[in-house]
Design a protein around this motif. Structure first.
Motif, PDB file in Angstrom:
ATOM      1  N   GLU A  45       0.847  -1.197   0.000  1.00 30.35           N
ATOM      2  CA  GLU A  45       0.000   0.000   0.000  1.00 30.35           C
ATOM      3  C   GLU A  45       0.875   1.235   0.000  1.00 30.35           C
ATOM      4  OE1 GLU A  45      -4.069   0.354   2.319  1.00 30.35           O
ATOM      5  OE2 GLU A  45      -2.545  -0.639   3.527  1.00 30.35           O
ATOM      6  N   THR A  46       0.389   2.316  -0.587  1.00 36.93           N
ATOM      7  CA  THR A  46       1.121   3.581  -0.491  1.00 36.93           C
ATOM      8  C   THR A  46       1.173   4.018   0.977  1.00 36.93           C
ATOM      9  OG1 THR A  46       0.627   5.954  -0.761  1.00 36.93           O
ATOM     10  CG2 THR A  46      -0.997   4.445  -1.608  1.00 36.93           C
ATOM     11  N   LEU A  47       2.243   4.730   1.323  1.00 36.20           N
ATOM     12  CA  LEU A  47       2.372   5.245   2.691  1.00 36.20           C
ATOM     13  C   LEU A  47       1.201   6.178   3.016  1.00 36.20           C
ATOM     14  CD1 LEU A  47       4.170   5.865   5.239  1.00 36.20           C
ATOM     15  CD2 LEU A  47       5.099   7.774   3.925  1.00 36.20           C
ATOM     16  N   PHE A 242      14.220   5.233   1.449  1.00 37.15           N
ATOM     17  CA  PHE A 242      15.176   5.528   2.533  1.00 37.15           C
ATOM     18  C   PHE A 242      14.524   6.391   3.615  1.00 37.15           C
ATOM     19  CE2 PHE A 242      19.409   5.034  -0.075  1.00 37.15           C
ATOM     20  CZ  PHE A 242      19.171   3.678  -0.156  1.00 37.15           C
ATOM     21  N   CYS A 243      13.698   7.361   3.199  1.00 36.03           N
ATOM     22  CA  CYS A 243      13.061   8.242   4.201  1.00 36.03           C
ATOM     23  C   CYS A 243      12.105   7.444   5.082  1.00 36.03           C
ATOM     24  CB  CYS A 243      12.310   9.372   3.502  1.00 36.03           C
ATOM     25  SG  CYS A 243      13.452  10.525   2.734  1.00 36.03           S
ATOM     26  N   VAL A 244      11.358   6.541   4.475  1.00 32.90           N
ATOM     27  CA  VAL A 244      10.410   5.725   5.240  1.00 32.90           C
ATOM     28  C   VAL A 244      11.168   4.778   6.166  1.00 32.90           C
ATOM     29  CG1 VAL A 244       8.737   3.857   4.960  1.00 32.90           C
ATOM     30  CG2 VAL A 244       8.524   5.929   3.592  1.00 32.90           C
ATOM     31  N   GLN A 245      12.247   4.201   5.643  1.00 28.43           N
ATOM     32  CA  GLN A 245      13.054   3.291   6.472  1.00 28.43           C
ATOM     33  C   GLN A 245      13.618   4.048   7.674  1.00 28.43           C
ATOM     34  OE1 GLN A 245      15.712   1.915   3.373  1.00 28.43           O
ATOM     35  NE2 GLN A 245      14.279   0.356   2.649  1.00 28.43           N
ATOM     36  N   ARG A 367       3.896   7.328   9.797  1.00 27.02           N
ATOM     37  CA  ARG A 367       4.735   6.248  10.315  1.00 27.02           C
ATOM     38  C   ARG A 367       3.931   5.005  10.712  1.00 27.02           C
ATOM     39  NH1 ARG A 367       9.388   6.143  14.398  1.00 27.02           N
ATOM     40  NH2 ARG A 367       8.606   4.460  15.685  1.00 27.02           N
ATOM     41  N   ASP A 368       2.749   5.215  11.269  1.00 21.93           N
ATOM     42  CA  ASP A 368       1.959   4.068  11.736  1.00 21.93           C
ATOM     43  C   ASP A 368       1.487   3.176  10.585  1.00 21.93           C
ATOM     44  OD1 ASP A 368       2.302   4.939  14.238  1.00 21.93           O
ATOM     45  OD2 ASP A 368       0.284   5.777  14.505  1.00 21.93           O
ATOM     46  N   ARG A 369       1.504   3.689   9.380  1.00 22.23           N
ATOM     47  CA  ARG A 369       1.062   2.897   8.219  1.00 22.23           C
ATOM     48  C   ARG A 369       2.212   2.108   7.580  1.00 22.23           C
ATOM     49  NH1 ARG A 369      -3.463   4.001   5.211  1.00 22.23           N
ATOM     50  NH2 ARG A 369      -2.253   3.876   3.298  1.00 22.23           N
ATOM     51  N   ILE A 370       3.433   2.290   8.094  1.00 22.84           N
ATOM     52  CA  ILE A 370       4.594   1.658   7.440  1.00 22.84           C
ATOM     53  C   ILE A 370       4.635   0.157   7.732  1.00 22.84           C
ATOM     54  CG2 ILE A 370       7.116   1.598   7.311  1.00 22.84           C
ATOM     55  CD1 ILE A 370       7.081   4.619   8.031  1.00 22.84           C
ATOM     56  N   ASP A 371       4.800  -0.622   6.677  1.00 23.41           N
ATOM     57  CA  ASP A 371       4.893  -2.076   6.800  1.00 23.41           C
ATOM     58  C   ASP A 371       6.361  -2.489   6.599  1.00 23.41           C
ATOM     59  OD1 ASP A 371       4.803  -4.797   6.587  1.00 23.41           O
ATOM     60  OD2 ASP A 371       3.386  -4.862   4.910  1.00 23.41           O
ATOM     61  N   ALA A 372       7.005  -2.914   7.685  1.00 20.92           N
ATOM     62  CA  ALA A 372       8.432  -3.264   7.614  1.00 20.92           C
ATOM     63  C   ALA A 372       8.679  -4.522   6.784  1.00 20.92           C
ATOM     64  CB  ALA A 372       8.981  -3.456   9.027  1.00 20.92           C
ATOM     65  N   ASN A 373       7.603  -5.246   6.443  1.00 25.71           N
ATOM     66  CA  ASN A 373       7.774  -6.484   5.669  1.00 25.71           C
ATOM     67  C   ASN A 373       8.094  -6.253   4.195  1.00 25.71           C
ATOM     68  OD1 ASN A 373       7.203  -8.420   7.726  1.00 25.71           O
ATOM     69  ND2 ASN A 373       5.084  -7.704   7.645  1.00 25.71           N
ATOM     70  N   VAL A 374       7.951  -5.008   3.724  1.00 28.85           N
ATOM     71  CA  VAL A 374       8.149  -4.791   2.286  1.00 28.85           C
ATOM     72  C   VAL A 374       9.437  -4.022   1.990  1.00 28.85           C
ATOM     73  CG1 VAL A 374       5.689  -4.935   1.781  1.00 28.85           C
ATOM     74  CG2 VAL A 374       6.696  -2.693   2.229  1.00 28.85           C
ATOM     75  N   MET A 375      10.403  -4.126   2.903  1.00 31.49           N
ATOM     76  CA  MET A 375      11.659  -3.390   2.702  1.00 31.49           C
ATOM     77  C   MET A 375      12.705  -4.207   1.929  1.00 31.49           C
ATOM     78  SD  MET A 375      10.885  -0.591   3.983  1.00 31.49           S
ATOM     79  CE  MET A 375       9.885   0.207   5.235  1.00 31.49           C
ATOM     80  N   ALA A 395       9.221 -10.284   6.882  1.00 29.98           N
ATOM     81  CA  ALA A 395      10.625  -9.999   7.175  1.00 29.98           C
ATOM     82  C   ALA A 395      11.009 -10.800   8.413  1.00 29.98           C
ATOM     83  CB  ALA A 395      10.817  -8.518   7.443  1.00 29.98           C
ATOM     84  N   PRO A 396      12.290 -11.174   8.537  1.00 30.12           N
ATOM     85  CA  PRO A 396      12.707 -11.890   9.738  1.00 30.12           C
ATOM     86  C   PRO A 396      12.236 -11.132  10.983  1.00 30.12           C
ATOM     87  CG  PRO A 396      14.473 -11.783   8.151  1.00 30.12           C
ATOM     88  CD  PRO A 396      13.362 -10.934   7.598  1.00 30.12           C
ATOM     89  N   ALA A 397      11.717 -11.897  11.951  1.00 28.93           N
ATOM     90  CA  ALA A 397      11.046 -11.294  13.105  1.00 28.93           C
ATOM     91  C   ALA A 397      11.899 -10.244  13.809  1.00 28.93           C
ATOM     92  CB  ALA A 397      10.670 -12.396  14.090  1.00 28.93           C
ATOM     93  N   ARG A 398      13.206 -10.526  13.905  1.00 36.65           N
ATOM     94  CA  ARG A 398      14.029  -9.572  14.662  1.00 36.65           C
ATOM     95  C   ARG A 398      14.161  -8.246  13.930  1.00 36.65           C
ATOM     96  NH1 ARG A 398      18.994 -13.283  16.524  1.00 36.65           N
ATOM     97  NH2 ARG A 398      17.789 -14.875  17.583  1.00 36.65           N
ATOM     98  N   LEU A 399      14.124  -8.314  12.573  1.00 32.20           N
ATOM     99  CA  LEU A 399      14.191  -7.067  11.808  1.00 32.20           C
ATOM    100  C   LEU A 399      12.962  -6.225  12.052  1.00 32.20           C
ATOM    101  CD1 LEU A 399      15.527  -7.593   8.198  1.00 32.20           C
ATOM    102  CD2 LEU A 399      16.265  -5.980   9.934  1.00 32.20           C
ATOM    103  N   VAL A 400      11.808  -6.907  12.080  1.00 32.62           N
ATOM    104  CA  VAL A 400      10.558  -6.197  12.309  1.00 32.62           C
ATOM    105  C   VAL A 400      10.593  -5.572  13.702  1.00 32.62           C
ATOM    106  CG1 VAL A 400       8.065  -6.396  12.420  1.00 32.62           C
ATOM    107  CG2 VAL A 400       9.342  -7.756  10.768  1.00 32.62           C
ATOM    108  N   ALA A 401      11.118  -6.343  14.664  1.00 27.51           N
ATOM    109  CA  ALA A 401      11.201  -5.829  16.034  1.00 27.51           C
ATOM    110  C   ALA A 401      12.091  -4.592  16.068  1.00 27.51           C
ATOM    111  CB  ALA A 401      11.741  -6.910  16.963  1.00 27.51           C
ATOM    112  N   ALA A 402      13.235  -4.661  15.337  1.00 27.14           N
ATOM    113  CA  ALA A 402      14.143  -3.511  15.323  1.00 27.14           C
ATOM    114  C   ALA A 402      13.427  -2.306  14.739  1.00 27.14           C
ATOM    115  CB  ALA A 402      15.373  -3.834  14.491  1.00 27.14           C
ATOM    116  N   ALA A 403      12.676  -2.558  13.654  1.00 25.05           N
ATOM    117  CA  ALA A 403      11.976  -1.461  12.992  1.00 25.05           C
ATOM    118  C   ALA A 403      10.929  -0.854  13.902  1.00 25.05           C
ATOM    119  CB  ALA A 403      11.321  -1.967  11.716  1.00 25.05           C
ATOM    120  N   ALA A 404      10.356  -1.681  14.755  1.00 25.93           N
ATOM    121  CA  ALA A 404       9.328  -1.178  15.662  1.00 25.93           C
ATOM    122  C   ALA A 404       9.950  -0.544  16.906  1.00 25.93           C
ATOM    123  CB  ALA A 404       8.390  -2.308  16.058  1.00 25.93           C
ATOM    124  N   GLY A 405      11.291  -0.513  16.936  1.00 25.35           N
ATOM    125  CA  GLY A 405      11.974   0.108  18.068  1.00 25.35           C
ATOM    126  C   GLY A 405      12.057  -0.802  19.278  1.00 25.35           C
TER     127      GLY A 405
END
Ligand code: NAD
Ligand code: USQ
Length: 427
Positions: A45-47, A242-245, A367-375, A395-405
Motif C-alpha cells: 500500500e502507499t504510505l 530511505f526516508c520511510v526506512q 509512520r503508523d502505516r509503514i509495513d516493515a515487511n516490504v523493505m 521480514a525476519p522477526a528480529r528485523l521487524v522488532a528492530a523497525a518497531a523500536g
C-alpha cells in the motif's frame, strides 16, 4: 490549453493534473486504475492513504471550483482511447499511463510480457489516434533516464553528433537500459520518433530521472487530495524508501556498493517541466528529447543525506549494504546533460532544501502505516522467476522488532536477511 493526462490517478499524473488545472488549463484524466490493482497483487500500500479518484476530483472541484474531466479506461484499447481524443480534442496529451516499476517487469516472463505489451501498445495506440483524429496535438511522453544506462561517456539530451570513417551525423544517443521496463521505454521512443518522421506528428520525449516527494502546493490544499508515496520493494523508489526506512529505524537498504548514480528531481519540478513542455510545443514532424532531472546523486550519497537529516530529527539511522538484486554497475562514470528545461524556465527545487520538510516529515506523519515487511528486495534480476514477489513476505522477526523500536541490540542485519531471501544474488 486543453490537456489530457493519461495515467492521472498515478503518482506523477495526479500532481500534474492538479497543477495544470490550477494554472488555468482545461484538463481531462484517463486511467484504468491498473496501478491500484498491482498494489493488491503485491500486497502493498502507499504510505499515504489515497482516496478513490472520483472522490479526489470532487474535493478538487469543491476547493477550487475547477472541474477535471474523467475517462475511465485502458489505453491499450484503441476504440476507447481514440474516442477520448475525438471527444476532448486535446492540444496536448501527457502520457504517464504505463507500468513503471523495473522490479515488477523483472518478476517473471508474464510480468515482462505484460509490461512491454501495456507500455508499447498503449503508446502505439496513442500515436495512431493522434494521427487519425488530432494530428496537430503535441504528445508529451514520459520516458526515463534509464533508457541511456550508464555509459562511460557524457549523456546528451536524446541525440549525439558523431564522426565515423570521416563522415558526420546526428543520431539518437545509444540506449543501454537495465530492465524489461526500461526497455519498453526505448521501444516507445523509437516508435514515437518514427511516427513524427512518417506522419509529421509533434512530440517531446521527457527522459525523467527518479522522482521524490509527494507534496505540491495543490496537493497540500487538503488531505483528501494527498498523492501516493510508494516505499515497497517493487514500486518504491530509492529516496522515498530511505526516508520511510529512517522513520521507523529500519537500516537503509543500499543495494551493493551504492555507487549507482542517477538523476533525481522533486515532484514539484516534474509538474512544472510538464507545463513547460506543453507551453512550448515541438514543431510538426519534430521529436524532441529533454533530460528531466535536476541533480545527480549516488545511492550512497542519498543514504548519507538521509542519515544526516534523520539525526536532526533525533532518529538513529543505520546503513546496510545488501547484495544487489539487480544487474547494474555499482560504480561508474555518470554525467548527464540537463539544460534544455532550465533554458525554458525551470527553477529547480533542490534536495538539500526539501529533504526534511517534504520527505522525512511526511514519512514520520504516516509512520503508523509503514509495513516493515516490504523493505527487502523480492525480485532478483538473475532469476527467471521470482515467485516470492507475488505474495507478501514476512521480514525476519528480529528485523521487524528492530523497525518497531523493540530491538534488544541482537538483531541480525538486513544484509544477512537479504542473503537468505536471495541466495543466488552475488556480485
Ligand atoms: P504510477 O504507477 O503511479 O502511475 C501510472 C498510472 O497509469 C496509474 O494510475 C495506472 O493505473 C495508469 N495506467 C497504467 N497502465 C494503464 C493503461 N493501460 N491504461 C490506463 N491507465 C494505465 O507511475 P508514476 O510514478 O506516476 O509514473 C508515471 C510515468 O512517469 C511512467 O510512464 C513512468 O515510467 C514515468 N517515470 C516515473 C518516474 C518516477 O520516479 N515515478 C521517473 C521517471 C519516469
Ligand atoms: N536502490 C537501492 N536500494 C533500494 C532501492 C533502490 O540501492 O532500496 C538502487 C537501485 O538498485 C538503483 C537505484 O537505487 O540503482 C534506483 O532505483 P529506483 O528503484 O529508485 O529507480 P528505478 O528502478 O531506476 O526506477 C525509477 C522509477 C521508474 C523511472 C526511473 C527513472 O520507478 O519509473 O523510469 O526511476 S531512472 O532511474 O532515471 O531510469
Amino acid at each position: 490549453m486543453r490537456v489530457v493526462v493519461l495515467g492521472g490517478d498515478g503518482y506523477c499524473g495526479w500532481a500534474t493534473a492538479l497543477y495544470l488545472s490550477k494554472n488555468g488549463h482545461s484538463v481531462a484524466i484517463v486511467d484504468n486504475f491498473a496501478r491500484r490493482q498491482w498494489d493488491h497483487e503485491l500486497g502493498v500500500e502507499t504510505l499515504t492513504p489515497i482516496r478513490p479518484l472520483a472522490e479526489r476530483l470532487s474535493v478538487w472541484q469543491s476547493l477550487t471550483g475547477e472541474t477535471i474531466k474523467l475517462f475511465v479506461g485502458d489505453v491499450t484499447e484503441y476504440d476507447f482511447l481514440s474516442s477520448v481524443i475525438q471527444n476532448f480534442e486535446p492540444e496536448a496529451v501527457v502520457h504517464f499511463a504505463e507500468q513503471r516499476a523495473a522490479p515488477y517487469s523483472m518478476i517473471d516472463r508474464k510480468h515482462a510480457v505484460f509490461t512491454q505489451v501495456n507500455n508499447v501498445v498503449g503508446t502505439l495506440n496513442l500515436l495512431f489516434a493522434l494521427r487519425e483524429f488530432q494530428p496537430d496535438c503535441h504528445l508529451v511522453k514520459l520516458g526515463t533516464m534509464g533508457e541511456y544506462g550508464t555509459p562511460n561517456i557524457d549523456i546528451e539530451e536524446g541525440y549525439i553528433t558523431i564522426e565515423h570513417n570521416g563522415r558526420r551525423d546526428t543520431v539518437p544517443f545509444p540506449k543501454q537500459p537495465g530492465s524489461f521496463y526500461h526497455l519498453s521505454k526505448v521501444h516507445d521512443s523509437h516508435n514515437i520518433m518514427f511516427a513524427c518522421r512518417a506522419w509529421g506528428l509533434r512530440a517531446t520525449d521527457l527522459n525523467q530521472g527518479v522522482v521524490y516527494g509527494t507534496m505540491t502546493d495543490e496537493v497540500a490544499l487538503g488531505e483528501a487530495l494527498i498523492n501516493r508515496f510508494d516505499y515497497d520493494d517493487v514500486f518504491g523508489t530509492v529516496l522515498n524508501r530511505f526516508c520511510v526506512q529512517a522513520a521507523i529505524g529500519y537500516p537503509l537498504t543500499v543495494y551493493g556498493k551504492g555507487g549507482q548514480t542517477r538523476g533525481f528531481l522533486d515532484i514539484r519540478d516534474t509538474v512544472r517541466c510538464i507545463e513547460i513542455a506543453c507551453l512550448n510545443p515541438a514543431a510538426r514532424g519534430e521529436c524532441r528529447v529533454y533530460n528531466q532531472f535536476t541533480e545527480q546523486f549516488s545511492v550512497l550519497d542519498l543514504a548519507h543525506m538521509v542519515q544526516t537529516a534523520g539525526k536532526e530529527l533525533g532518529l538513529k539511522v543505520e546503513i546496510d549494504h545488501l547484495a544487489d538484486p539487480r544487474v547494474e554497475a555499482e560504480e561508474h562514470y555518470y554525467n548527464a546533460k540537463h539544460s534544455k528545461l532550465i533554458e525554458l524556465g525551470l527553477e529547480p527545487h533542490m534536495l538539500s532544501d526539501s529533504l526534511l520538510d517534504s520527505l522525512m516529515n511526511v514519512a514520520l506523519k504516516y509512520r503508523d502505516r509503514i509495513d516493515a515487511n516490504v523493505m527487502l528486495p523480492r525480485v532478483n534480476w538473475r532469476q527467471p522467476g521470482n515467485p516470492a514477489a507475488r505474495k507478501p513476505v514476512e521480514a525476519p522477526a528480529r528485523l521487524v522488532a528492530a523497525a518497531a523500536g523493540k530491538s534488544n541490540g541482537s538483531r541480525r542485519n538486513a544484509a544477512a536477511a537479504s542473503r537468505e531471501l536471495h541466495p543466488k544474488a552475488g556480485r
